[in-house]
Design a protein around this motif. Structure first.
Motif, PDB file in Angstrom:
ATOM      1  N   TRP A   1       7.484   7.235   3.411  1.00 31.07           N
ATOM      2  CA  TRP A   1       6.775   6.117   3.050  1.00 31.07           C
ATOM      3  C   TRP A   1       7.958   5.009   2.642  1.00 31.07           C
ATOM      4  CZ3 TRP A   1       7.001   3.963  -1.849  1.00 31.07           C
ATOM      5  CH2 TRP A   1       7.220   5.134  -2.876  1.00 31.07           C
ATOM      6  N   LEU A   2       8.995   5.499   2.194  1.00 30.74           N
ATOM      7  CA  LEU A   2      10.049   4.482   1.821  1.00 30.74           C
ATOM      8  C   LEU A   2      10.769   4.007   2.950  1.00 30.74           C
ATOM      9  CD1 LEU A   2      11.960   6.000  -1.124  1.00 30.74           C
ATOM     10  CD2 LEU A   2      10.598   3.898  -1.129  1.00 30.74           C
ATOM     11  N   ASN A   3      10.747   4.923   4.126  1.00 27.61           N
ATOM     12  CA  ASN A   3      11.379   4.198   5.356  1.00 27.61           C
ATOM     13  C   ASN A   3      10.263   3.517   6.190  1.00 27.61           C
ATOM     14  OD1 ASN A   3      13.473   4.728   7.686  1.00 27.61           O
ATOM     15  ND2 ASN A   3      11.481   5.463   8.917  1.00 27.61           N
ATOM     16  N   ASP A   4       9.039   3.578   6.003  1.00 20.41           N
ATOM     17  CA  ASP A   4       8.070   2.527   6.508  1.00 20.41           C
ATOM     18  C   ASP A   4       8.476   1.161   5.710  1.00 20.41           C
ATOM     19  OD1 ASP A   4       6.835   4.581   7.797  1.00 20.41           O
ATOM     20  OD2 ASP A   4       5.158   5.135   6.521  1.00 20.41           O
ATOM     21  N   THR A   5       8.392   1.070   4.477  1.00 23.89           N
ATOM     22  CA  THR A   5       8.669  -0.106   3.773  1.00 23.89           C
ATOM     23  C   THR A   5       9.937  -0.996   4.339  1.00 23.89           C
ATOM     24  OG1 THR A   5       9.667   0.983   1.673  1.00 23.89           O
ATOM     25  CG2 THR A   5       7.503   0.625   1.574  1.00 23.89           C
ATOM     26  N   LEU A   6      10.888  -0.247   4.403  1.00 21.12           N
ATOM     27  CA  LEU A   6      12.291  -0.845   4.899  1.00 21.12           C
ATOM     28  C   LEU A   6      11.957  -1.415   6.231  1.00 21.12           C
ATOM     29  CD1 LEU A   6      14.691   1.930   3.806  1.00 21.12           C
ATOM     30  CD2 LEU A   6      14.573  -0.402   3.044  1.00 21.12           C
ATOM     31  N   VAL A   7      10.951  -0.790   6.919  1.00 20.97           N
ATOM     32  CA  VAL A   7      10.882  -1.283   8.488  1.00 20.97           C
ATOM     33  C   VAL A   7      10.002  -2.719   8.279  1.00 20.97           C
ATOM     34  CG1 VAL A   7       9.545  -0.850  10.461  1.00 20.97           C
ATOM     35  CG2 VAL A   7      11.043   0.834   9.787  1.00 20.97           C
ATOM     36  N   PHE A   8       9.029  -2.538   7.370  1.00 19.37           N
ATOM     37  CA  PHE A   8       8.218  -3.683   7.055  1.00 19.37           C
ATOM     38  C   PHE A   8       9.021  -4.855   6.406  1.00 19.37           C
ATOM     39  CE2 PHE A   8       4.532  -0.481   6.353  1.00 19.37           C
ATOM     40  CZ  PHE A   8       4.025  -0.607   7.594  1.00 19.37           C
TER      41      PHE A   8
ATOM     42  N   ARG B   1       0.833  -1.429  -0.197  1.00 13.97           N
ATOM     43  CA  ARG B   1      -0.089   0.172   0.078  1.00 13.97           C
ATOM     44  C   ARG B   1       0.756   1.289  -0.158  1.00 13.97           C
ATOM     45  NH1 ARG B   1      -4.442  -2.847   2.628  1.00 13.97           N
ATOM     46  NH2 ARG B   1      -3.571  -2.777   4.705  1.00 13.97           N
ATOM     47  N   ARG B   2       1.977   1.205   0.717  1.00  8.95           N
ATOM     48  CA  ARG B   2       3.016   2.312   0.661  1.00  8.95           C
ATOM     49  C   ARG B   2       3.288   2.756  -0.665  1.00  8.95           C
ATOM     50  NH1 ARG B   2       1.288   1.898   5.292  1.00  8.95           N
ATOM     51  NH2 ARG B   2       2.157   2.610   7.244  1.00  8.95           N
ATOM     52  N   PHE B   3       3.487   1.709  -1.503  1.00  6.54           N
ATOM     53  CA  PHE B   3       4.099   1.986  -2.835  1.00  6.54           C
ATOM     54  C   PHE B   3       3.041   2.399  -3.672  1.00  6.54           C
ATOM     55  CE2 PHE B   3       7.258  -1.359  -1.882  1.00  6.54           C
ATOM     56  CZ  PHE B   3       8.333  -0.901  -2.063  1.00  6.54           C
TER      57      PHE B   3
ATOM     58  N   GLY C   1       4.043   8.094  -6.894  1.00  5.18           N
ATOM     59  CA  GLY C   1       4.480   6.428  -6.515  1.00  5.18           C
ATOM     60  C   GLY C   1       5.689   6.372  -6.901  1.00  5.18           C
ATOM     61  N   GLU C   2       5.968   5.512  -8.130  1.00  2.00           N
ATOM     62  CA  GLU C   2       7.293   5.197  -8.638  1.00  2.00           C
ATOM     63  C   GLU C   2       7.982   6.405  -9.594  1.00  2.00           C
ATOM     64  OE1 GLU C   2       5.802   2.335 -12.031  1.00  2.00           O
ATOM     65  OE2 GLU C   2       5.889   1.665 -10.081  1.00  2.00           O
ATOM     66  N   ALA C   3       6.899   7.302  -9.992  1.00  4.04           N
ATOM     67  CA  ALA C   3       7.264   8.300 -10.933  1.00  4.04           C
ATOM     68  C   ALA C   3       7.694   9.741 -10.305  1.00  4.04           C
ATOM     69  CB  ALA C   3       6.333   8.361 -11.685  1.00  4.04           C
ATOM     70  N   LEU C   4       8.724  10.015 -10.809  1.00  2.57           N
ATOM     71  CA  LEU C   4       8.938  11.708 -10.723  1.00  2.57           C
ATOM     72  C   LEU C   4       8.226  12.645 -11.647  1.00  2.57           C
ATOM     73  CD1 LEU C   4      12.745  12.101  -9.927  1.00  2.57           C
ATOM     74  CD2 LEU C   4      11.054  12.573  -8.705  1.00  2.57           C
ATOM     75  N   THR C   5       7.330  13.408 -11.505  1.00  8.65           N
ATOM     76  CA  THR C   5       6.417  13.731 -12.365  1.00  8.65           C
ATOM     77  C   THR C   5       6.680  15.183 -12.691  1.00  8.65           C
ATOM     78  OG1 THR C   5       4.886  14.413 -10.432  1.00  8.65           O
ATOM     79  CG2 THR C   5       4.404  12.384 -11.845  1.00  8.65           C
ATOM     80  N   GLN C   6       7.538  15.708 -11.659  1.00 17.15           N
ATOM     81  CA  GLN C   6       8.216  17.182 -12.019  1.00 17.15           C
ATOM     82  C   GLN C   6       9.551  17.198 -11.196  1.00 17.15           C
ATOM     83  OE1 GLN C   6       9.326  19.782 -13.819  1.00 17.15           O
ATOM     84  NE2 GLN C   6       6.901  19.920 -14.325  1.00 17.15           N
ATOM     85  N   ALA C   7      10.280  17.916 -11.620  1.00 15.99           N
ATOM     86  CA  ALA C   7      11.449  18.476 -11.045  1.00 15.99           C
ATOM     87  C   ALA C   7      11.972  19.723 -11.280  1.00 15.99           C
ATOM     88  CB  ALA C   7      12.799  17.391 -11.472  1.00 15.99           C
TER      89      ALA C   7
ATOM     90  N   LYS D   1      10.258   7.342 -14.633  1.00 11.63           N
ATOM     91  CA  LYS D   1      10.039   6.251 -13.718  1.00 11.63           C
ATOM     92  C   LYS D   1      11.413   5.852 -12.836  1.00 11.63           C
ATOM     93  CE  LYS D   1       5.964   5.375 -14.675  1.00 11.63           C
ATOM     94  NZ  LYS D   1       5.391   4.060 -15.661  1.00 11.63           N
ATOM     95  N   LEU D   2      11.180   5.794 -11.613  1.00 11.63           N
ATOM     96  CA  LEU D   2      12.346   5.380 -10.712  1.00 11.63           C
ATOM     97  C   LEU D   2      12.336   3.495 -10.574  1.00 11.63           C
ATOM     98  CD1 LEU D   2      11.860   8.149  -8.115  1.00 11.63           C
ATOM     99  CD2 LEU D   2      13.702   7.866  -9.349  1.00 11.63           C
ATOM    100  N   GLN D   3      13.286   2.938 -11.318  1.00 11.65           N
ATOM    101  CA  GLN D   3      13.065   1.686 -11.394  1.00 11.65           C
ATOM    102  C   GLN D   3      13.209   0.904 -10.233  1.00 11.65           C
ATOM    103  OE1 GLN D   3      12.780   0.242 -14.539  1.00 11.65           O
ATOM    104  NE2 GLN D   3      12.188  -1.436 -13.627  1.00 11.65           N
ATOM    105  N   GLN D   4      14.159   1.482  -9.299  1.00  6.73           N
ATOM    106  CA  GLN D   4      14.247   0.897  -7.853  1.00  6.73           C
ATOM    107  C   GLN D   4      12.920   0.517  -7.102  1.00  6.73           C
ATOM    108  OE1 GLN D   4      17.503   3.842  -7.097  1.00  6.73           O
ATOM    109  NE2 GLN D   4      17.997   2.363  -5.732  1.00  6.73           N
ATOM    110  N   ILE D   5      12.342   1.851  -7.159  1.00  4.43           N
ATOM    111  CA  ILE D   5      10.823   1.812  -6.752  1.00  4.43           C
ATOM    112  C   ILE D   5       9.751   0.562  -7.342  1.00  4.43           C
ATOM    113  CG2 ILE D   5       8.848   2.831  -6.072  1.00  4.43           C
ATOM    114  CD1 ILE D   5      10.452   5.410  -5.473  1.00  4.43           C
ATOM    115  N   GLN D   6       9.908   0.716  -8.572  1.00  3.44           N
ATOM    116  CA  GLN D   6       9.242  -0.331  -9.358  1.00  3.44           C
ATOM    117  C   GLN D   6       9.491  -1.570  -9.141  1.00  3.44           C
ATOM    118  OE1 GLN D   6       9.210   0.876 -13.430  1.00  3.44           O
ATOM    119  NE2 GLN D   6       7.205  -0.038 -13.813  1.00  3.44           N
ATOM    120  N   ASP D   7      10.730  -2.035  -9.125  1.00  6.58           N
ATOM    121  CA  ASP D   7      11.185  -3.494  -8.718  1.00  6.58           C
ATOM    122  C   ASP D   7      10.976  -3.851  -7.455  1.00  6.58           C
ATOM    123  OD1 ASP D   7      12.102  -3.216 -11.311  1.00  6.58           O
ATOM    124  OD2 ASP D   7      14.357  -3.100 -10.748  1.00  6.58           O
ATOM    125  N   ALA D   8      11.322  -2.880  -6.182  1.00  4.75           N
ATOM    126  CA  ALA D   8      10.886  -3.120  -4.930  1.00  4.75           C
ATOM    127  C   ALA D   8       9.348  -3.675  -4.920  1.00  4.75           C
ATOM    128  CB  ALA D   8      11.348  -1.974  -4.185  1.00  4.75           C
TER     129      ALA D   8
END
Length: 297
Positions: free
Chosen positions: A263-270, A53-55, A89-95, A119-126
């Motif tokens: 929320w990435l920190n949350d997922t690492l804890v999970f 859900r965090r992703f 989500g896994e996408a940087l929509t603006q920088a 697209k941040l491939q790391q988030i997508q793969d995880a």
């Protein structure tokens, strides 16, 4: 070692106390296979569903639309790079990036083109690895009867492999060579276009979203004596050299800025909790298998 296929009745005569102990152990082990394994699988599913859900992080009331989050990038290097990143989500929509050019105090401003997102491939793969772990767990529902400890261990190993891969994708950014960085699709994302002496890279490191900006200078054509192309790395240092389109470049300045994505920190804890649950179940099974060896665990 005794034959694993022999039944209790075929074993050499034991003392009545020993027989009682083995009977109790076998009963406890059967309870473990029938009840406790499924209890742990349920806990694992609950934890990993939270991670999943965090992703995706849907906007309340709009399940199909992911929430956009803005993160402000700061720098410890004299504020030479500032920016705001928008993550969905896994996408940087603006920088939106400001770079104060070394030596000249000129400020360059870049932002993503409106028709582009990265697209941040790391988030997508995880996320994919988490979902694969969930599929493994859901294939053994409450009605499934595990027959041996080895069967449980095999499932735990498969789940742990997916979780370890998911965690590694967030903790270990991909190494890239400088030519790979210079020719990546990321360099075509910006308006105005990036000048030829600036390169950028985005990646995840643990719970942080990182931006690295490289400033380059062109080496004279006759620079051959001390030219040594840099290899592959997550972060290249000043002095790193590379060749591209018959030109030779050297990195003159490197600026790294980052921000924490909660929320990435949350997922690492999970991931940590889930891996511990898997290992604890494997440990319980190994305790039983060490008590007697006539049955395959």
């Amino acid at each position: 070692m005794l034959n694993p296929q022999r039944s209790l009745s075929e074993l050499p005569k034991m003392s009545s106390a020993s027989q009682v102990e083995r009977a109790v152990l076998e009963e406890e082990f059967n309870w473990l296979l029938k009840e406790e394994v499924h209890s742990v699988l349920k806990q694992l599913q609950d934890v990993l569903k939270e991670a999943s859900r965090r992703f995706s992080m849907p906007t309340p009331g709009l399940e199909s639309q992911l929430k956009q989050e803005n993160f402000i990038l700061g720098s410890s290097t004299m504020d030479q790079v500032k920016g705001v990143l928008t993550l969905q989500g896994e996408a940087l929509t603006q920088a939106d990036i400001n770079l104060k050019v070394a030596k000249s105090s000129q400020v360059l401003h870049f932002q993503f083109r409106e028709d582009k997102q990265w697209k941040l491939q790391q988030i997508q793969d995880a996320r994919n690895h988490v979902n694969q772990a969930l599929q493994l767990l859901s294939s053994h529902d409450d009605s499934y009867h595990f027959k041996t400890g080895a069967e449980v261990n095999k499932l735990m190993d498969a789940v742990m492999l997916q979780l370890t891969r998911a965690r590694n994708r967030l903790t270990t950014p991909a190494s890239m060579t400088l030519p790979e960085l210079a020719t990546s699709g990321l360099m075509k994302m910006f308006t105005p276009p990036m000048p030829g002496d600036v390169m950028v890279n985005f990646y995840i490191n643990l719970s942080k979203l990182c931006l690295t900006v490289y400033q380059l200078h062109v080496l004279p054509p006759n620079t051959t004596k001390n030219f040594k192309p840099a290899g592959s790395s997550v972060l290249h240092n000043p002095g790193a050299m590379f060749e591209l389109n018959n030109n030779r470049f050297e990195v003159s300045h490197v600026h790294k800025v980052e921000c924490v994505v909660p929320w990435l920190n949350d997922t690492l804890v999970f991931f940590t909790i889930s891996l511990q649950l898997c290992q604890q179940l494997k440990d319980k099974i190994s305790v039983f298998s060490s008590f007697w060896n006539y049955r395959p665990f």
